[in-house]
Write a protein that holds these residues in place. Sequence first.
Motif, short mmCIF file in Angstrom:
data_model
loop_
_atom_site.label_atom_id
_atom_site.label_comp_id
_atom_site.label_asym_id
_atom_site.label_seq_id
_atom_site.Cartn_x
_atom_site.Cartn_y
_atom_site.Cartn_z
N PRO A 3 0.82 -1.22 0.00
CA PRO A 3 0.00 0.00 0.00
C PRO A 3 0.86 1.26 0.00
CG PRO A 3 -0.04 -1.04 2.16
CD PRO A 3 0.74 -1.94 1.25
N LYS A 4 0.36 2.29 -0.70
CA LYS A 4 1.03 3.58 -0.58
C LYS A 4 0.54 4.27 0.70
CE LYS A 4 -2.10 6.28 -3.45
NZ LYS A 4 -2.31 7.11 -4.59
N GLU A 5 -0.75 4.05 1.04
CA GLU A 5 -1.28 4.58 2.30
C GLU A 5 -2.56 3.83 2.66
OE1 GLU A 5 -1.89 8.88 4.48
OE2 GLU A 5 -2.17 8.78 2.32
N VAL A 6 -2.67 3.45 3.92
CA VAL A 6 -3.81 2.71 4.43
C VAL A 6 -4.73 3.66 5.19
CG1 VAL A 6 -4.56 0.91 6.04
CG2 VAL A 6 -2.51 0.56 4.64
N PHE A 7 -6.02 3.63 4.86
CA PHE A 7 -7.04 4.35 5.63
C PHE A 7 -7.50 3.40 6.73
CE2 PHE A 7 -11.16 5.82 6.90
CZ PHE A 7 -11.12 7.20 6.73
N LEU A 8 -7.40 3.83 7.98
CA LEU A 8 -7.77 3.01 9.13
C LEU A 8 -9.10 3.51 9.70
CD1 LEU A 8 -6.95 0.70 11.01
CD2 LEU A 8 -5.56 2.34 12.29
N TRP A 33 -3.23 6.36 7.65
CA TRP A 33 -3.99 7.57 7.98
C TRP A 33 -5.17 7.17 8.84
CZ3 TRP A 33 -8.70 9.73 8.27
CH2 TRP A 33 -8.77 11.11 8.41
N TYR A 34 -5.34 7.86 9.95
CA TYR A 34 -6.58 7.74 10.73
C TYR A 34 -6.84 9.05 11.44
CZ TYR A 34 -4.23 6.77 15.26
OH TYR A 34 -3.50 6.83 16.41
N SER A 35 -8.08 9.31 11.72
CA SER A 35 -8.51 10.64 12.13
C SER A 35 -7.92 11.13 13.45
CB SER A 35 -10.03 10.70 12.20
OG SER A 35 -10.53 9.77 13.13
N GLU A 36 -7.59 10.26 14.37
CA GLU A 36 -7.10 10.72 15.67
C GLU A 36 -5.78 11.47 15.58
OE1 GLU A 36 -8.75 10.46 18.71
OE2 GLU A 36 -10.37 9.81 17.42
N THR A 37 -4.92 11.12 14.62
CA THR A 37 -3.62 11.76 14.56
C THR A 37 -3.45 12.65 13.35
OG1 THR A 37 -2.63 9.92 13.36
CG2 THR A 37 -2.48 9.87 15.76
N ASN A 38 -4.28 12.54 12.37
CA ASN A 38 -4.05 13.25 11.13
C ASN A 38 -4.91 14.49 10.94
OD1 ASN A 38 -3.23 10.27 10.62
ND2 ASN A 38 -2.14 11.47 9.11
N ILE A 39 -5.81 14.78 11.84
CA ILE A 39 -6.65 15.97 11.69
C ILE A 39 -6.19 17.02 12.69
CG2 ILE A 39 -8.98 16.90 11.88
CD1 ILE A 39 -10.03 14.23 10.95
N GLU A 48 -11.32 16.43 5.79
CA GLU A 48 -10.05 15.69 5.89
C GLU A 48 -10.28 14.19 5.70
OE1 GLU A 48 -6.81 16.77 6.07
OE2 GLU A 48 -7.87 18.57 5.52
N ILE A 49 -11.35 13.67 6.27
CA ILE A 49 -11.67 12.25 6.07
C ILE A 49 -11.92 11.98 4.60
CG2 ILE A 49 -13.42 10.47 6.51
CD1 ILE A 49 -13.64 11.66 9.38
#
Length: 140
Positions: A3-8, A33-39, A48-49
């Motif tokens: 994967p280049k990036e995984v959505f969790l 990527w997951y919302s707790e750390t990336n927003i 953002e999601i």
Amino acid sequence: MVPKEVFLSHSSKNKEITEKVAETLRNHNISVWYSETNIKGAQQWHDEIGRALRRCDWFIILLSGESISSKWVKMELGYALRHSQYDEHILPVVIEDCDYESLSWTLGLFQMADLRNNIEDGYQEILGTWGFGFDREKMG
């Protein structure tokens, strides 16, 4: 395919295990990527999601009683099921006993990983999806 990036996708009520899964994947050189750390505080989380869902090429959904009742998890999964970038790139991960088919009847059709009984075997299942081995020293 790496994967280049995984959505969790997860419930915020499963914060502790979500952070451990994300850290373990990152420690194995998988971008997550997951919302707790990336927003960031001032960003519109909804936008953002959406950007992350459009950008990522793999979708992991952490399945728990909380996540199957989350309207946001359901919307994220719906997006992944409808968009071709996620064809054969959806990995459900069971973190606790739950009726995951109540979230989507399609989840039973996917190969799943299981973190309930033996977390190391579960991480091996996840990482094995991309041809990686699990290194216990890199566990979050």
